[in-house]
Design a protein around this motif. Structure first.
Motif, PDB file in Angstrom:
ATOM      1  N   GLU A  21       0.601 -10.846  -0.161  1.00 12.91           N
ATOM      2  CA  GLU A  21       0.446 -11.700   1.030  1.00 12.91           C
ATOM      3  C   GLU A  21       1.792 -12.341   1.409  1.00 12.91           C
ATOM      4  OE1 GLU A  21      -3.130 -14.272   0.786  1.00 12.91           O
ATOM      5  OE2 GLU A  21      -1.729 -15.848   1.383  1.00 12.91           O
ATOM      6  N   PRO A  22       2.152 -12.336   2.716  1.00 14.45           N
ATOM      7  CA  PRO A  22       3.461 -12.867   3.118  1.00 14.45           C
ATOM      8  C   PRO A  22       3.765 -14.265   2.581  1.00 14.45           C
ATOM      9  CG  PRO A  22       2.399 -11.785   4.970  1.00 14.45           C
ATOM     10  CD  PRO A  22       1.415 -11.758   3.843  1.00 14.45           C
ATOM     11  N   ALA A  23       2.782 -15.156   2.567  1.00 18.37           N
ATOM     12  CA  ALA A  23       3.050 -16.519   2.082  1.00 18.37           C
ATOM     13  C   ALA A  23       3.423 -16.512   0.599  1.00 18.37           C
ATOM     14  CB  ALA A  23       1.828 -17.401   2.311  1.00 18.37           C
ATOM     15  N   ALA A  24       2.935 -15.514  -0.138  1.00 16.63           N
ATOM     16  CA  ALA A  24       3.244 -15.447  -1.566  1.00 16.63           C
ATOM     17  C   ALA A  24       4.610 -14.797  -1.799  1.00 16.63           C
ATOM     18  CB  ALA A  24       2.150 -14.671  -2.302  1.00 16.63           C
ATOM     19  N   VAL A  25       5.052 -13.958  -0.866  1.00 18.54           N
ATOM     20  CA  VAL A  25       6.354 -13.301  -1.015  1.00 18.54           C
ATOM     21  C   VAL A  25       7.463 -14.353  -1.146  1.00 18.54           C
ATOM     22  CG1 VAL A  25       8.061 -11.867   0.200  1.00 18.54           C
ATOM     23  CG2 VAL A  25       5.661 -11.166   0.139  1.00 18.54           C
ATOM     24  N   ASP A  26       7.305 -15.471  -0.415  1.00 20.11           N
ATOM     25  CA  ASP A  26       8.312 -16.539  -0.463  1.00 20.11           C
ATOM     26  C   ASP A  26       8.389 -17.207  -1.830  1.00 20.11           C
ATOM     27  OD1 ASP A  26       8.782 -16.057   2.170  1.00 20.11           O
ATOM     28  OD2 ASP A  26       7.452 -17.644   2.896  1.00 20.11           O
ATOM     29  N   LEU A  27       7.391 -16.975  -2.675  1.00 21.29           N
ATOM     30  CA  LEU A  27       7.355 -17.653  -3.980  1.00 21.29           C
ATOM     31  C   LEU A  27       7.869 -16.751  -5.111  1.00 21.29           C
ATOM     32  CD1 LEU A  27       3.839 -19.295  -3.556  1.00 21.29           C
ATOM     33  CD2 LEU A  27       6.061 -20.442  -3.460  1.00 21.29           C
ATOM     34  N   LEU A  28       8.340 -15.545  -4.757  1.00 24.08           N
ATOM     35  CA  LEU A  28       8.775 -14.613  -5.805  1.00 24.08           C
ATOM     36  C   LEU A  28      10.209 -14.915  -6.231  1.00 24.08           C
ATOM     37  CD1 LEU A  28       7.398 -11.305  -4.206  1.00 24.08           C
ATOM     38  CD2 LEU A  28       6.259 -12.794  -5.884  1.00 24.08           C
ATOM     39  N   ASP A  29      10.441 -14.944  -7.534  1.00 26.81           N
ATOM     40  CA  ASP A  29      11.809 -15.120  -8.034  1.00 26.81           C
ATOM     41  C   ASP A  29      12.554 -13.794  -8.016  1.00 26.81           C
ATOM     42  OD1 ASP A  29      11.722 -17.917  -8.852  1.00 26.81           O
ATOM     43  OD2 ASP A  29      10.214 -17.246 -10.286  1.00 26.81           O
ATOM     44  N   GLN A  30      11.810 -12.714  -8.134  1.00 26.62           N
ATOM     45  CA  GLN A  30      12.418 -11.389  -8.239  1.00 26.62           C
ATOM     46  C   GLN A  30      11.368 -10.364  -7.818  1.00 26.62           C
ATOM     47  OE1 GLN A  30      13.409 -10.404 -12.335  1.00 26.62           O
ATOM     48  NE2 GLN A  30      15.342  -9.532 -11.636  1.00 26.62           N
ATOM     49  N   VAL A  31      11.817  -9.233  -7.296  1.00 22.57           N
ATOM     50  CA  VAL A  31      10.876  -8.168  -6.928  1.00 22.57           C
ATOM     51  C   VAL A  31      11.311  -6.889  -7.638  1.00 22.57           C
ATOM     52  CG1 VAL A  31       9.699  -7.016  -5.015  1.00 22.57           C
ATOM     53  CG2 VAL A  31      10.743  -9.248  -4.654  1.00 22.57           C
ATOM     54  N   VAL A  32      10.327  -6.171  -8.164  1.00 20.64           N
ATOM     55  CA  VAL A  32      10.650  -4.933  -8.875  1.00 20.64           C
ATOM     56  C   VAL A  32       9.867  -3.793  -8.252  1.00 20.64           C
ATOM     57  CG1 VAL A  32       8.884  -5.351 -10.671  1.00 20.64           C
ATOM     58  CG2 VAL A  32      10.763  -3.792 -11.134  1.00 20.64           C
ATOM     59  N   GLU A  33      10.524  -2.636  -8.123  1.00 24.38           N
ATOM     60  CA  GLU A  33       9.795  -1.473  -7.613  1.00 24.38           C
ATOM     61  C   GLU A  33       9.956  -0.293  -8.548  1.00 24.38           C
ATOM     62  OE1 GLU A  33      11.627  -0.785  -3.703  1.00 24.38           O
ATOM     63  OE2 GLU A  33      11.967   1.281  -4.323  1.00 24.38           O
ATOM     64  N   ILE A  34       8.941   0.556  -8.517  1.00 21.78           N
ATOM     65  CA  ILE A  34       8.954   1.761  -9.337  1.00 21.78           C
ATOM     66  C   ILE A  34       9.378   2.899  -8.422  1.00 21.78           C
ATOM     67  CG2 ILE A  34       7.520   3.294 -10.730  1.00 21.78           C
ATOM     68  CD1 ILE A  34       5.771   0.353 -10.580  1.00 21.78           C
ATOM     69  N   PRO A  35      10.529   3.507  -8.700  1.00 25.26           N
ATOM     70  CA  PRO A  35      11.021   4.559  -7.812  1.00 25.26           C
ATOM     71  C   PRO A  35      10.033   5.721  -7.717  1.00 25.26           C
ATOM     72  CG  PRO A  35      12.684   3.924  -9.431  1.00 25.26           C
ATOM     73  CD  PRO A  35      11.406   3.281  -9.854  1.00 25.26           C
ATOM     74  N   MET A  36       9.948   6.317  -6.545  1.00 27.32           N
ATOM     75  CA  MET A  36       9.040   7.446  -6.324  1.00 27.32           C
ATOM     76  C   MET A  36       9.804   8.538  -5.575  1.00 27.32           C
ATOM     77  SD  MET A  36       5.710   5.242  -5.075  1.00 27.32           S
ATOM     78  CE  MET A  36       4.724   6.698  -4.781  1.00 27.32           C
ATOM     79  N   VAL A  37       9.551   9.796  -5.912  1.00 27.83           N
ATOM     80  CA  VAL A  37      10.239  10.877  -5.206  1.00 27.83           C
ATOM     81  C   VAL A  37       9.255  11.834  -4.526  1.00 27.83           C
ATOM     82  CG1 VAL A  37      12.308  10.833  -6.648  1.00 27.83           C
ATOM     83  CG2 VAL A  37      10.382  12.289  -7.311  1.00 27.83           C
ATOM     84  N   GLY A  38       7.965  11.589  -4.661  1.00 33.23           N
ATOM     85  CA  GLY A  38       6.967  12.502  -4.094  1.00 33.23           C
ATOM     86  C   GLY A  38       6.667  12.196  -2.642  1.00 33.23           C
ATOM     87  N   HIS A  39       5.539  12.691  -2.171  1.00 37.82           N
ATOM     88  CA  HIS A  39       5.156  12.495  -0.767  1.00 37.82           C
ATOM     89  C   HIS A  39       4.418  11.183  -0.548  1.00 37.82           C
ATOM     90  CE1 HIS A  39       6.508  16.445   0.264  1.00 37.82           C
ATOM     91  NE2 HIS A  39       5.777  16.974  -0.716  1.00 37.82           N
ATOM     92  N   GLY A  40       3.760  10.697  -1.577  1.00 37.91           N
ATOM     93  CA  GLY A  40       3.003   9.451  -1.439  1.00 37.91           C
ATOM     94  C   GLY A  40       3.945   8.277  -1.215  1.00 37.91           C
TER      95      GLY A  40
END
Ligand code: SAM
Length: 171
Positions: A132-151
């Motif tokens: 939720e956008p209001a919660a994004v402002d409360l994140l200290d850090q964001v992590v993503e899992i890299p993807m190389v497929g079509h999804g």
């Protein structure tokens, strides 16, 4: 060729903790806007495996979904939150580091995420709308899992499980 002896259930049980915990405390998985009960069941099992707690909103269908998805025989650590944004704000005030699991311009890659040394909350997004956008402002850090497929995205329980293992220092 290496000879492999696959562990039996008895081996595995002997290697695990004898007593269930009441609250592991330092690592919390927080799918705060859940849509599918099956994902909560999967995340609960991962929480048990890595020694984390699960934080879920107090929605009417959630307790039953957790009971159905929980194939573990012992008690697990589940925290019921109220309003997600207020709950996250309180976690920060109490000193927790809040890590968003999300695809974002500012995300670091999973491989660069250090193990959690202090209390850490891993926030997982809604299956369709993400965090939720209001919660994004409360994140200290964001992590993503890299993807190389079509999804474009992973299943939320898969994404959460990978991040929990990394935060727990078990990968
Ligand atoms: C299916 S995704 C949400 C949908 C996405 N926001 C979209 O519009 O396509 C559900 C949640 O899984 C997590 N997630 C899925 N794939 C991810 C990835 N590759 N890296 C980090 N988080 C991921 C995030 O928490 C996300 O909010």
């Amino acid at each position: 060729m290496t000879s492999v002896r696959v562990s039996t259930r008895a081996d595995l049980r002997a290697a695990r903790r004898r007593r269930p915990h009441s609250c592991w405390g330092h690592l919390v998985a927080a799918p705060l806007w859940p849509m599918h009960g099956e994902n909560l069941g999967t995340l609960l099992r991962t929480c048990d495996a890595v020694g984390a707690c699960l934080a879920v909103p107090r929605l009417p269908w959630v307790p039953e979904a957790l009971a159905r998805g929980n194939t573990l025989r012992h008690r697990t650590c589940v925290h019921f939150t109220g309003d997600p944004v207020r709950w996250l704000t309180r976690q920060r005030e109490q000193g927790a580091r809040v890590v968003g699991v999300e695809l974002a311009d500012e995300s670091i890659r999973l491989a660069d995420l250090p193990a959690a040394r202090a209390r850490t909350v891993a926030v997982l997004g809604h299956e369709r709308h993400g965090i939720e956008p209001a919660a994004v402002d409360l994140l200290d850090q964001v992590v993503e899992i890299p993807m190389v497929g079509h999804g474009t995205t992973l299943n939320v329980a898969v994404a959460g499980s990978l991040v929990l293992y990394k935060l727990a220092g078990l990968l």
